[in-house]
Design a protein around this motif. Structure first.
Motif, PDB file in Angstrom:
ATOM      1  N   ARG C 107      52.878  67.298  41.750  1.00  0.00           N
ATOM      2  CA  ARG C 107      52.053  68.410  42.228  1.00  0.00           C
ATOM      3  C   ARG C 107      52.910  69.500  42.875  1.00  0.00           C
ATOM      4  O   ARG C 107      52.531  70.655  42.903  1.00  0.00           O
ATOM      5  N   VAL C 108      54.020  69.075  43.470  1.00  0.00           N
ATOM      6  CA  VAL C 108      54.858  70.032  44.206  1.00  0.00           C
ATOM      7  C   VAL C 108      56.294  69.952  43.669  1.00  0.00           C
ATOM      8  O   VAL C 108      56.889  68.881  43.621  1.00  0.00           O
ATOM      9  N   LEU C 109      56.804  71.129  43.262  1.00  0.00           N
ATOM     10  CA  LEU C 109      58.162  71.195  42.711  1.00  0.00           C
ATOM     11  C   LEU C 109      59.015  72.059  43.631  1.00  0.00           C
ATOM     12  O   LEU C 109      58.652  73.194  43.934  1.00  0.00           O
ATOM     13  N   SER C 110      60.135  71.514  44.087  1.00  0.00           N
ATOM     14  CA  SER C 110      61.070  72.365  44.824  1.00  0.00           C
ATOM     15  C   SER C 110      62.093  72.895  43.824  1.00  0.00           C
ATOM     16  O   SER C 110      62.404  72.250  42.830  1.00  0.00           O
ATOM     17  N   LYS C 111      62.597  74.082  44.126  1.00  0.00           N
ATOM     18  CA  LYS C 111      63.409  74.748  43.127  1.00  0.00           C
ATOM     19  C   LYS C 111      64.652  75.358  43.753  1.00  0.00           C
ATOM     20  O   LYS C 111      64.570  76.039  44.776  1.00  0.00           O
ATOM     21  N   GLY C 112      65.794  75.101  43.157  1.00  0.00           N
ATOM     22  CA  GLY C 112      66.997  75.829  43.522  1.00  0.00           C
ATOM     23  C   GLY C 112      66.995  77.107  42.721  1.00  0.00           C
ATOM     24  O   GLY C 112      66.171  77.290  41.823  1.00  0.00           O
ATOM     25  N   LYS C 113      67.929  78.012  43.031  1.00  0.00           N
ATOM     26  CA  LYS C 113      67.926  79.285  42.324  1.00  0.00           C
ATOM     27  C   LYS C 113      68.379  79.083  40.876  1.00  0.00           C
ATOM     28  O   LYS C 113      69.410  78.488  40.625  1.00  0.00           O
ATOM     29  N   THR C 114      67.581  79.540  39.930  1.00  0.00           N
ATOM     30  CA  THR C 114      67.982  79.498  38.528  1.00  0.00           C
ATOM     31  C   THR C 114      67.469  80.733  37.811  1.00  0.00           C
ATOM     32  O   THR C 114      66.276  81.012  37.818  1.00  0.00           O
ATOM     33  N   MET C 115      68.381  81.485  37.228  1.00  0.00           N
ATOM     34  CA  MET C 115      67.982  82.697  36.523  1.00  0.00           C
ATOM     35  C   MET C 115      67.286  82.352  35.214  1.00  0.00           C
ATOM     36  O   MET C 115      66.467  83.117  34.711  1.00  0.00           O
ATOM     37  N   VAL C 116      67.598  81.184  34.652  1.00  0.00           N
ATOM     38  CA  VAL C 116      66.961  80.795  33.395  1.00  0.00           C
ATOM     39  C   VAL C 116      65.458  80.608  33.616  1.00  0.00           C
ATOM     40  O   VAL C 116      64.638  80.974  32.770  1.00  0.00           O
ATOM     41  N   ALA C 117      65.090  80.066  34.791  1.00  0.00           N
ATOM     42  CA  ALA C 117      63.667  79.905  35.084  1.00  0.00           C
ATOM     43  C   ALA C 117      62.983  81.266  35.130  1.00  0.00           C
ATOM     44  O   ALA C 117      61.849  81.424  34.666  1.00  0.00           O
ATOM     45  N   GLU C 118      63.680  82.264  35.674  1.00  0.00           N
ATOM     46  CA  GLU C 118      63.117  83.621  35.673  1.00  0.00           C
ATOM     47  C   GLU C 118      62.988  84.107  34.231  1.00  0.00           C
ATOM     48  O   GLU C 118      62.006  84.725  33.848  1.00  0.00           O
ATOM     49  N   GLU C 119      64.027  83.821  33.460  1.00  0.00           N
ATOM     50  CA  GLU C 119      64.060  84.289  32.067  1.00  0.00           C
ATOM     51  C   GLU C 119      62.891  83.732  31.263  1.00  0.00           C
ATOM     52  O   GLU C 119      62.347  84.412  30.395  1.00  0.00           O
ATOM     53  N   ILE C 120      62.521  82.484  31.528  1.00  0.00           N
ATOM     54  CA  ILE C 120      61.434  81.884  30.733  1.00  0.00           C
ATOM     55  C   ILE C 120      60.093  82.002  31.455  1.00  0.00           C
ATOM     56  O   ILE C 120      59.081  81.492  30.966  1.00  0.00           O
ATOM     57  N   GLY C 121      60.070  82.662  32.594  1.00  0.00           N
ATOM     58  CA  GLY C 121      58.804  82.860  33.308  1.00  0.00           C
ATOM     59  C   GLY C 121      58.185  81.549  33.762  1.00  0.00           C
ATOM     60  O   GLY C 121      56.978  81.316  33.611  1.00  0.00           O
ATOM     61  N   LEU C 122      59.005  80.686  34.350  1.00  0.00           N
ATOM     62  CA  LEU C 122      58.534  79.334  34.658  1.00  0.00           C
ATOM     63  C   LEU C 122      57.529  79.279  35.805  1.00  0.00           C
ATOM     64  O   LEU C 122      56.511  78.591  35.704  1.00  0.00           O
ATOM     65  N   ALA C 204      58.309  67.615  48.111  1.00  0.00           N
ATOM     66  CA  ALA C 204      58.383  67.824  46.663  1.00  0.00           C
ATOM     67  C   ALA C 204      58.518  66.499  45.928  1.00  0.00           C
ATOM     68  O   ALA C 204      59.257  65.612  46.337  1.00  0.00           O
ATOM     69  N   ASP C 205      57.779  66.400  44.807  1.00  0.00           N
ATOM     70  CA  ASP C 205      57.874  65.202  43.970  1.00  0.00           C
ATOM     71  C   ASP C 205      58.978  65.363  42.939  1.00  0.00           C
ATOM     72  O   ASP C 205      59.424  64.402  42.333  1.00  0.00           O
ATOM     73  N   ALA C 206      59.354  66.609  42.686  1.00  0.00           N
ATOM     74  CA  ALA C 206      60.406  66.868  41.702  1.00  0.00           C
ATOM     75  C   ALA C 206      61.227  68.057  42.169  1.00  0.00           C
ATOM     76  O   ALA C 206      60.726  68.910  42.901  1.00  0.00           O
ATOM     77  N   GLY C 207      62.490  68.092  41.747  1.00  0.00           N
ATOM     78  CA  GLY C 207      63.355  69.214  42.070  1.00  0.00           C
ATOM     79  C   GLY C 207      63.918  69.798  40.790  1.00  0.00           C
ATOM     80  O   GLY C 207      64.283  69.052  39.875  1.00  0.00           O
ATOM     81  N   LEU C 208      63.942  71.133  40.732  1.00  0.00           N
ATOM     82  CA  LEU C 208      64.481  71.787  39.536  1.00  0.00           C
ATOM     83  C   LEU C 208      65.621  72.700  39.951  1.00  0.00           C
ATOM     84  O   LEU C 208      65.499  73.483  40.899  1.00  0.00           O
ATOM     85  N   THR C 209      66.731  72.588  39.251  1.00  0.00           N
ATOM     86  CA  THR C 209      67.873  73.467  39.509  1.00  0.00           C
ATOM     87  C   THR C 209      68.349  74.071  38.197  1.00  0.00           C
ATOM     88  O   THR C 209      67.979  73.608  37.116  1.00  0.00           O
ATOM     89  N   GLY C 210      69.165  75.079  38.315  1.00  0.00           N
ATOM     90  CA  GLY C 210      69.872  75.589  37.148  1.00  0.00           C
ATOM     91  C   GLY C 210      71.187  74.847  37.035  1.00  0.00           C
ATOM     92  O   GLY C 210      71.342  73.736  37.553  1.00  0.00           O
TER      93      GLY C 210
END
Lengths: 260, 212, 473
Positions: C107-122, C204-210
């Motif tokens: 339900r909750v995702l923590s995110k490090g900075k990733t430009m690819v996520a911006e690129e794909i409109g995540l 956060a249940d998951a973490g996403l990084t670039g």
């Protein structure tokens, strides 16, 4: 040593006048001729030259750039050296002409040969000619604007300074942002006038901050841009091409006379 | 999305054509030389860490002193790898061994290596060496043996990655920081606000006739 | 999310940016900030030029055999218990991430900075699908609160002044107890964000990084950060997802070392960023922390099509931001004017490849070709050359203005006929010179309003040099 003609026979120079000097400010070309002759070279001005082709080249119009470039190759074939009072045009001839003829090996070879013989004026006088005979006086506080092409394409930075150091009375105050573009950029300045204006305004502010009476540069494009902005802002700073000062042709009015 | 892998790789191959095989000229690790430990300490300090050189049997005292000098609570979370350093010798220092959590203001953890080139500590995760302890506490106190200081990044990666690649290898170069507000560097963004490094030297072997 | 079409509105957006006083105040800090720090860092490091050459060589070698390095990466990653996914398009990548999250009830995702996520409109996509996204990089967090896009690839909120950040925190943090923070200095604001975000890492249940790069020989992802947020993001939750484009792979850790040697120096002027973390697979069975699952999503999104084209050198980019820190155009208008994820020179070189020249044609044109970007680029990407390439594509596709094309055609026709050119220009200069009168300038001039709106137009001397020279000889 500095008497004109005293070192004759050092080679034949074809002067690449540049379209801006030809059309707007012939005194830059006259000064270049004088300096090259003082340094002992035989100067010819090929009649068939017009422009280096950058307006088309930088706009992505390669066919047009190619058409103009062929004229240059023909006009400047016979000389030991090709010298231009502009880092931008010299950079075009030295670094970009060959790229235009990638699919024509013979023409590409001619372009490469031309590239090897091409020099910016101050670079030629200092690095090739080893000339130290500047006989000019300019008792003013000046600052110097390095054009981006001189600085980054032609590695011209110390050469104009070495020559200016020989001018009697000239006091050089360096700009705070001396490696930053003035915002000219050829057609850039009219295609994105707001951004260009911001850049040239930063530059004129930096020029004013030096307290210089005159700003010198080796490229007329930058100079017209800076002079036009200084005049609009009403800043009393004169603009001249460095060749004019080195040749001692100070009688000519600066680019846009100071004053209303 | 099935087939994406093949389509991407096929397109890459078509675009590349056949390129000749090239030797990998990446740099060889440099040998350690005298002065590397000093270089390591100097660079670590330049990166905003404080450094103290002590004997390897003096860690508990150094930790207690560090916390006291900074007016911090005499309480630390100790990474399991450092559980047997003789903490009992510091009765006023409260220690707990394990993984750090939000309640821990300070933690003591080992670093596998030091890197002279960059002034970095190298953390390699292991069953007795949790990664969390390096990042969650406000104050990180790392212990690194001076004989582990290696010359450069290549040497550090080579040493830390073999023979079994740990889940996490982290090069830590100073405390946490950010320049995200008006480009001004501020310490302690999310990770530790302070990093104190105890660089330990081996204790000379004591002969049987030693006075103590 | 950023709408790619905004890149087409560069002229309007840049005009707005020039009039935005807060933005201009923030951009003025670049000179004494990142520019000065990079200069110092380069001066401190005598071997910088050699290090640049080594980094360029490493990346060039990689790209030449990109297919093989990707396969090796996948195989090694799998050996360490990781899972590799392949996505051709932004939609594919978004879907892969969403399924990873929903399959595990995240339900909750923590995110490090990733430009690819911006690129794909995540972010927008995940939020529309009921997943809360917590940006943890301070700059990303600030713009998340402001509901804006990043304006810089390493300093996402560089366009915000301190008082603006304080206002945002007042709006979003009051009622949470954080109103007790004084908000007088950047340090106050950093402390406040730290306090607010601390607990959220653990929620956060998951973490996403670039990934700054991927290492083929070990199957690892590497992130380089200063805050430590990325490490908390990839260590605390049970699931770690890495989002990386395919050109990010390098063969060996030693190649990674070559990149690290130039990255921080070029980016922030540090010799080394605070944290450089190599992650390889999920936690080992005996580990006491770390994620139970490790997934890498390899995104193509147009990269493979760039290989073998004159623009392929942009694939060497290590996203240090030095080009934008030193670009006078970026310094004048900031990042948002570029209208998409990657601003500044690298954006002007990359965006046309990803969005099409038709949409992004302004970006490579809005450059004086001054070359300062290429000069500072640690990977020696010939950015002006790539701008020219896109301009050539634009011209060949007849996307530039009819007026420009006509002007070039007339000028080119004339410039290739010296005698006629001499006559025409000679006459024109004579007329212009006379019109200028004694002031020797024009305050306005037909067809030159772009120039004269802010500059006087210097009068020509009257007689051209070549016409005079003929008489001397």
């Amino acid at each position: 040593m500095s008497v004109p003609g005293s070192e004759s026979g050092r080679g034949r120079v074809g002067l690449f006048v540049t379209c801006l000097a030809d059309l707007f400010r012939p005194s830059v070309a006259w000064a270049s001729v004088r300096l090259l002759e003082q340094a002992g070279f035989e100067v010819t001005v090929p009649d068939r030259q017009t422009c280096c082709g950058q307006p088309a080249y930088n706009a992505g119009d390669l066919p047009t750039a190619r058409r103009v470039a062929r004229g240059i190759l023909d006009a400047f074939e016979p000389f030991d050296y090709v010298v231009a009072p502009s880092g931008s045009c010299a950079g075009m001839l030295r670094l970009h002409l060959g790229r235009l003829f990638e699919s024509e090996p013979d023409t590409a070879t001619r372009a490469e040969q031309l590239a090897r013989r091409t020099h910016e004026l101050t670079e030629f006088l200092v690095d090739v000619a080893g000339w130290t005979g500047v006989a000019a006086s300019f008792p003013h506080r000046v600052t110097y604007h390095d054009s981006c092409s001189s600085l980054r394409e032609m590695a011209v930075r110390d050469q104009p300074r070495a020559l200016m150091a020989q001018v009697q009375g000239l006091e050089l105050v360096e700009l705070g942002d001396r490696d930053v573009c003035c915002g000219f950029g050829g057609t850039f300045c009219v295609k994105y006038p707001d951004i260009s204006t911001k850049m040239v305004s930063d530059k004129t502010a930096a020029i004013a901050a030096t307290g210089a009476e005159t700003v010198l540069a080796g490229d007329l494009g930058c100079l017209l841009n800076i002079a036009g902005r200084l005049a609009r802002e009403g800043r009393p700073v004169a603009c001249r091409h460095v060749a004019e000062v080195l040749a001692g042709t100070n009688g000519t009015d600066p680019i846009v006379p100071v004053g209303p | 999305m099935s087939g994406a892998r093949e389509r991407i790789l096929t397109r890459v191959r078509e675009r590349l054509g056949s390129a000749p095989e090239e030797p990998a000229p990446s740099r060889e690790p440099r040998e350690v030389r005298s002065g590397d430990v000093g270089e390591f300490c100097r660079r670590l300090q330049a990166a905003g860490a404080s450094v103290e050189r002590i004997a390897e049997d003096a860690v508990p005292q150094a930790v207690a002193r560090y916390l006291a000098e900074r007016n911090l609570a005499a309480r630390v979370k100790v990474s399991p790898a450092l559980a047997n350093l003789g903490w009992a010798e510091e009765p006023l220092l409260e220690t707990a061994v394990g993984v750090a959590d939000l309640a821990d203001s300070a933690a003591v953890m080992p670093a596998a290596l030091g890197v002279a080139e960059t002034g970095s500590l190298v953390h390699a995760s292991a069953e007795d060496n949790p990664t969390t302890n390096h990042f969650l506490p406000d104050h990180a106190i790392a212990v690194v043996a001076e004989e582990t200081v290696c010359a450069d990044l290549e040497a550090a990666f080579s040493a830390a990655s073999g023979p079994v690649m740990p889940r996490t290898i982290c090069l830590i170069t100073g405390p946490s920081r950010t320049g995200d507000i008006e480009q001004r560097i501020e310490l302690g963004a999310h990770g530790p606000r302070t990093l104190h490094v105890l660089v330990t030297a081996p204790v000379p072997e004591r002969g049987p006739t030693s006075a103590t | 999310m950023m709408d790619g079409a905004a890149a087409a509105r560069f002229p309007e957006a840049s005009a707005r940016a020039l009039g935005d006083e807060n933005l201009q105040a923030a951009l003025r800090l670049l000179g004494e900030g990142f520019q000065a720090r990079r200069t110092d860092a380069v001066e401190r490091f005598a071997a910088f030029e050699d290090a640049r050459d080594a980094a360029v060589a490493a990346k060039t070698r990689t790209l030449r055999h990109l297919d093989r390095h990707l396969e090796t990466f996948e195989a090694r990653c799998r050996e360490h218990g990781g899972v590799v996914h392949w996505a051709e398009t932004p939609a594919d990548a978004r879907q892969i991430v969403l399924e990873l999250l929903t399959d595990r009830g995240v339900r909750v995702l923590s995110k490090g900075k990733t430009m690819v996520a911006e690129e794909i409109g995540l972010n927008g996509f995940l939020e529309a699908n009921g997943i809360e996204v917590i940006e943890t990089d301070l700059g990303e967090y600030i713009i998340q609160l402001a509901e804006e896009a990043p304006s810089h690839i390493i300093v996402p909120a560089i366009h915000k002044t301190m008082p603006q950040v304080a206002d945002l925190f007042r709006q979003h943090h009051d009622q949470t107890g954080a109103e007790l923070f004084p908000r007088r200095t950047p340090a106050d604001l950093v402390a406040e964000a730290r306090a607010v975000l601390r607990g959220r890492f653990l929620e956060a249940d998951a973490g996403l990084t670039g990934a700054n790069f991927l290492v083929a020989e070990t199957g690892s992802s590497v992130i380089v950060t200063n805050e430590g947020n990325g490490d908390l993001t990839q260590t605390l939750p049970q699931l770690h997802i890495v989002l990386a484009t395919i050109e990010k792979v390098v063969p060996t850790l030693a190649d990674g070392a070559a990149i690290l040697r130039v990255l921080a120096r070029s980016a922030t002027g540090q010799d080394m960023s605070a944290y450089t973390t190599v992650s390889t697979g999920p936690r080992r069975p005996s580990d006491v922390d770390g994620p139970a699952e490790y997934h890498v999503v390899l995104v193509d999104n147009g990269r493979s099509r760039l290989l073998g084209t004159p623009a392929e050198e942009v694939l060497r980019c290590i996203r240090c931001g030095a080009c934008m820190n030193h670009c006078p155009v970026y310094g004048a208008v900031g990042g948002h004017a570029y209208g998409w994820v990657y601003p500044g020179p690298i954006g002007a070189a990359l965006t046309p490849a990803l969005l099409g020249v038709e949409t992004a044609r302004h970006l490579p044109n809005a450059s004086s070709l001054c070359g300062r970007c290429e000069e500072v680029c640690p990977m020696r990407i010939p950015l002006p050359k790539i701008f020219r390439y896109w301009r050539e594509q634009e011209h060949a596709a007849r996307l530039n203005s009819g007026r420009m094309r006509l002007g070039l055609a007339i000028w080119g026709w004339l410039a290739a006929r010296p005698r006629l050119y001499r006559l025409a220009t000679g006459a024109a200069m004579r007329v212009l010179s006379r019109l200028a009168g004694r002031s020797r300038r024009f305050r306005s001039l037909f067809l030159a309003s772009g120039w004269t709106q802010s500059r006087d137009f210097p009068a020509p001397a009257g007689r051209t040099f070549l016409n005079s020279w003929k008489q001397r000889s």
